[in-house]
Each structure stands twice: as C-alpha cells, then as structure tokens.
Design an enzyme around this catalytic site. Sequence first.
Site, PDB file in Angstrom:
ATOM      1  N   GLU A 274       0.739  -1.170  -0.174  1.00 30.63           N
ATOM      2  CA  GLU A 274      -0.038   0.071   0.273  1.00 30.63           C
ATOM      3  C   GLU A 274       0.990   0.929   0.295  1.00 30.63           C
ATOM      4  O   GLU A 274       0.409   2.246   0.866  1.00 30.63           O
ATOM      5  CB  GLU A 274      -0.399  -0.073   0.865  1.00 30.63           C
ATOM      6  CG  GLU A 274      -1.488  -1.363   1.541  1.00 30.63           C
ATOM      7  CD  GLU A 274      -2.240  -0.927   2.989  1.00 30.63           C
ATOM      8  OE1 GLU A 274      -3.814  -1.989   3.047  1.00 30.63           O
ATOM      9  OE2 GLU A 274      -2.148  -0.718   3.740  1.00 30.63           O
ATOM     10  N   CYS A 343      -2.493  32.983  11.548  1.00 35.29           N
ATOM     11  CA  CYS A 343      -2.287  33.271  12.698  1.00 35.29           C
ATOM     12  C   CYS A 343      -2.395  32.528  13.999  1.00 35.29           C
ATOM     13  O   CYS A 343      -3.409  32.363  14.859  1.00 35.29           O
ATOM     14  CB  CYS A 343      -3.747  34.667  13.836  1.00 35.29           C
ATOM     15  SG  CYS A 343      -4.010  35.572  12.021  1.00 35.29           S
TER      16      CYS A 343
HETATM   17  C1  PLP Z   1      -0.992   5.739   5.242  1.00 35.60           C
HETATM   18  C2  PLP Z   1      -1.051   4.116   5.208  1.00 35.60           C
HETATM   19  C3  PLP Z   1      -0.267   3.607   4.158  1.00 35.60           C
HETATM   20  C4  PLP Z   1       0.688   4.612   3.599  1.00 35.60           C
HETATM   21  O1  PLP Z   1       1.075   4.877   3.920  1.00 35.60           O
HETATM   22  P1  PLP Z   1       2.665   5.764   3.324  1.00 35.60           P
HETATM   23  O2  PLP Z   1       3.650   5.889   3.930  1.00 35.60           O
HETATM   24  O3  PLP Z   1       2.159   6.368   2.588  1.00 35.60           O
HETATM   25  O4  PLP Z   1       2.838   4.572   2.260  1.00 35.60           O
HETATM   26  C5  PLP Z   1      -0.351   2.711   3.942  1.00 35.60           C
HETATM   27  N1  PLP Z   1      -1.177   1.469   4.574  1.00 35.60           N
HETATM   28  C6  PLP Z   1      -2.246   2.059   5.637  1.00 35.60           C
HETATM   29  C7  PLP Z   1      -3.184   1.190   6.783  1.00 35.60           C
HETATM   30  C8  PLP Z   1      -2.551   3.204   5.694  1.00 35.60           C
HETATM   31  O5  PLP Z   1      -2.708   3.448   7.040  1.00 35.60           O
END
Ligand code: PLP
Length: 417
Positions: A274, A343
């Site tokens: 991911e 601000c």
């Molecule tokens: C935020 C997140 C990601 C992505 O993280 P990066 O550091 O942007 O690659 C992937 N999986 C889950 C579950 C996340 O919460």
Amino acid sequence: MNYFHYQDNELYCEQVPVQKIVKQVGTPAYIYSHETLQRHFQAFESALSPIKHLLCYAVKTNSNIAILNLLAKWGAGMDIVSGGELYRALQAGTPPNKIVYAGVGKTADEIALALQSGILMFNVESRAELNLIDKIAGDLGRKAPVALRINPDVDPLTHPYISTGLKKNKFGISFKQALDEYLAAALLLHLEIIGIHKHIGSQITTVGPYMESVNKIVELVQRLRQNGIDIRYLNLGGGLGITYNEEKPPSPQQLAETLIPLLSPLSNCTVIMEPGRSIAGNSGILVTKVLYCKQGEEKNFTIVDAGMNDLVRPSLYNAYHHIQPLQIKERGEWLTDVVGPICESGDFLAKDRKLAKLEAGELLAVMSAGSYGFSMSSNYNSRPRAVEVLVKGDKFQVIRRRESYNDLIMGEMILNL
Ligand SMILES: *Cc1c(COP(=O)(O)O)cnc(C)c1O
C-alpha cells in the site's frame, strides 16, 4: 527521482516552466508531474513482478480523482480509510475488487456501503469491528471478506506521529492476541477470512523494520494455517520513505529483493502493498509567492502566501521540505524562517533556512509536497484551498480549481428561527 529540474535557471515540471503555469493559475498552487507518478508506480510494479501481487495506492496521501484515475488505469488498486475515500476511488474508476479498507473507526454506514460496493476486503482492527461487520454482512445477506490488521510491535524508527505498529499505537490487533482473534473470527458465519494485514508506519528509510515485521507475520501465518485458517492475501502495508532532505531510503526494488525471499514459505499468497508517499510525495510541489520580507530583532522572516492550512507537515511533524526559488539568480543569501499568513506561531514552512534573499512577488517551490500536502489542507483562517495542476509532457491541466470565497460558506446557513 522526479521530473522537476532547472533549465536556463528556471524551474520546470517536465517540459513546462512552472512560472508559466503559475501565471495562469495563481498561487498557492500544487503542481504534480504525471511522469514522476508513473515512474514511481512502475518501480513498485516491476519490483514485485516476480510474485503474485496487487498494489493498493494509499488514497489518503493524495486523493485527487485525476491522480486516482491515472493510477487505476495503470492497474493500481486502492487502500482506503473512509467512506469518502471509497467514493473517490470508485468515482475515479477503480475496480471495487481492488479496494482494501483499513481504519480503526469504520462506521456501520461505511461498512455497509463498502460491502455493497463489492470491495476486495476489510482490514479489520478490533474484535468489536469483526462483530459489527459480521452482523451487517448477515443483514445484507452477504459474506464479508476480511483480513485482520496485526500490530507486530515493531519500531519503524520514524516520527512518533507516523508510527503505527507499536504496542502503544491505536492500530490493529496485538500480535499476542492474533491467533485467538482469528479463531474467534472463524466462528462468525458472515465473514470470509482471506488475509492478514500490517502497516507499521510511514517515512521508513531502512529495510530493517520491514524485515522484522514481515518475519513475524510470516511465522504467524504458518501458525494460523496449522490451526485451519487459510490466508490467501498477505498485505504488507505502505510506509516506504522518500528523500525530503538527506534521507536515503531503499528503492522499491531493494525493498522487494529483501522481502521476497522472506515470503517464500507462503508462495501461494498474493502480496499486497500500500505505497502512498513513495508514489506521490516527490511527484508534487507547492508553489508560493513571497509577500513580504521582515528583519526581526532575532530572526528574519520570509512571509509567503501559503500557510499551514495549505501544507501542515512542517507544523505537525516538524517536517523538512526543500524550498527553492523558481528562478535562480545572483543574489544574497540570508538565514530566514519561511512563514505563512496564518495567525499561529506554528505556521511555518521552514525554520532557520539558508535561502536566497527574495523580493516581494518572487516565487518559491516547496518540494516533495505531493503527499500529505493538499490532502491534509484545510480552510483554517477562512483561506480558500489551493488550485491543483497536473503536468504531462509539454501540457498542463487544472485538476482541482482554486476554491472561491463562496466555496468557503457552502452549506452554511444563517439562523432563521
Ligand atoms: C497511511 C497508510 C498507508 C500509506 O503510507 P505511506 O507512508 O504514505 O506509504 C498504507 N496503509 C495504511 C493502512 C495506511 O494507514
């Protein structure tokens, strides 16, 4: 690697002078490079090509539907964390069966919507959530595909606000309880257990934490199999870091070469990753205009027209972003804070930075702003949010128009009781 470069002392995005874009759309402006996005996505695709895999881009890093649409066209799935992100992913043309849904606080409505949309799986973060998904699936006459998000208790060695895989973090089910939770889930009639998920944090710059967590997860999957629970999807999360300043994170290729051998006991699994930041982060910049320069008693200030509402990372994480003029000229340098108009004393883009001494009206590029930039922006101080532009080759297009004052009060109503 990215496609922002200087040509004749002028900053270009691909083949377009950034100044030319800004003349048309004004500042502050987020500007993204199509070729950089594509290159980063392809780097992951080719790194994982030796194994069965699915890349689910983390929508929260940059959720503009033009960007989601490109990634979907290139074959990406999406990692979502809300009903709103589900809506975006679907509007952008993502096949529902490539969407995975994480997050500790999914509501009943969000769960029902995701089930009805036919997503690939829920990454479930607690027993209570398992029970709720089971009930909703039963009511809808469906089986809900689930993975359990396991918290492997591994330190990602990153900023505490973006570490997610430690015992003290709110995310996932603890490693110790994992087997029991899987066994409990297996008794729920309306669930289909298909996977395991972990995501230990963000901006990780070494392979160590990945190796440690993957080893733990592989061992756990083998234990689950001995207990009759078949895992078909192994989701390793995102989190690969990028170069903001001097960091030297591994490439997707190096990461994959390290991890693939560790996964060999589970060769029949599909591996999901991911990535978010590592795809979008260095694909975007934030362009801002110098409004004033001010020599204080202790400090110098370069006051610009982008603030913490546009890019909150420096304020929130004390994050570093390179800041550089769009035009390189002979000029003096000074030590300055780069601050916005908001601000709040916490409203800064850089502190004690050695920077060219600019004049009002000159333009600056805040680099590496493609991730957690616009997507974390707000209307604080009633500031319309910035325009977003995508560059492809020698062309560019607005992919989100600048907000107007009228947008600011949309949906608000004066009391008439
Ligand atoms: C935020 C997140 C990601 C992505 O993280 P990066 O550091 O942007 O690659 C992937 N999986 C889950 C579950 C996340 O919460």
